[in-house]
Design an enzyme around this catalytic site. Sequence first.
Site: not given
Length: 310
Positions: A135, A187
């Site tokens: 992340d 992402r």
Amino acid sequence: MIDQLYRKAVLTVAGQKTIENAVRARGWGMAQRFVAGETPQTAIQAVHDLKKDGIMANLDLLGEFIESPAQCTQFADNVITMLDAAHADGITPYVSIKLSSVGQGKTEGGEDLGLTNARRIIRRAREYGGFVCLDMEDHPRVDQTLAQFRTLVGEFGGQHVGTVLQSYLYRTEKDRASLDDLKPNLRIVKGAYLEPETVAYPQKADVDAAYRRLVYAHMGAGNYVNVATHDESIIHDVQMYALAHGISKDAFEFQMLYGIRRDLQRNLAAAGYRVRAYIPYGRDWYPYFSRRIAETPRNAMFVLRGMLKG
Ligand code: FDA
């Protein structure tokens, strides 16, 4: 601008201890809309439930800004326990981790502890044919996260590790291009942290425009893209871009958060798109929950209504 002000107001209020205590005491019922329980077992159950709708899963053990090195290593152990549990339950594990949670910025044995622990997690995920996404956190961590991502792709290959880029940062288009040689699995998100104007676009229109440019550039370069947004207009434009450029439906996926736009998730999956829900679980749900509330007044209303109902 209004979005920024709203987000800032919510995150400021949510950061106050009295508010946190009140929400922790009464808010778990509402948080369950966005968080799949507190244990690996409840999260794994959510994976099975989503699978019935053709939706894939990305498991995320919650826990941010964990303090001591021992806690970071314990946190990494807990992620590994979850990988084992998922594998034992017939699931190919796909997880996300925040490098700060596993020790980024702390040195142990002459190496960054975040890197050491990420390596342990990715090694186990790879044994199971799984995948770990790093992340992206607030902007001071971006350089180190991208450098560690590069190291980890070098060690484990791009099939087992990916990371995240945030379209609200001015720097991100350059960052994306600088990673192209890795053919990385990325992402793309708009960005969830409260960032100053010196590093991030203050206007939502600019964030959205940068988002589209990033996705098109990454797809256009032949890379796998995780289009992580609930923005229907962007989702539509990405579908059109893929059609116009002959990009097949298995060259990218849509990712959304657990409990948010469930209708859209199901419709996209039914239309043959790859869809993955980001499933957070764990006892440390409050910061995650606050960010979801800060994203849209609709979620704040959902919580307020729930709290008034008692
Ligand atoms: P935007 O905020 O413009 O919203 C588009 C539409 O979706 C609006 O109609 C809005 O109301 C609706 N919507 C958006 N969020 C909603 C919510 N919470 N509840 C209800 N409706 C909502 N960020 C980060 O900084 N680092 C990361 O690693 C990640 N990882 C990540 C993974 C996945 C799978 C997703 C979907 C998102 C992230 N994010 C993230 C969060 C991301 O940066 C961003 O804050 C949210 O996705 C919200 O932005 P949208 O792109 O959905 O658009």
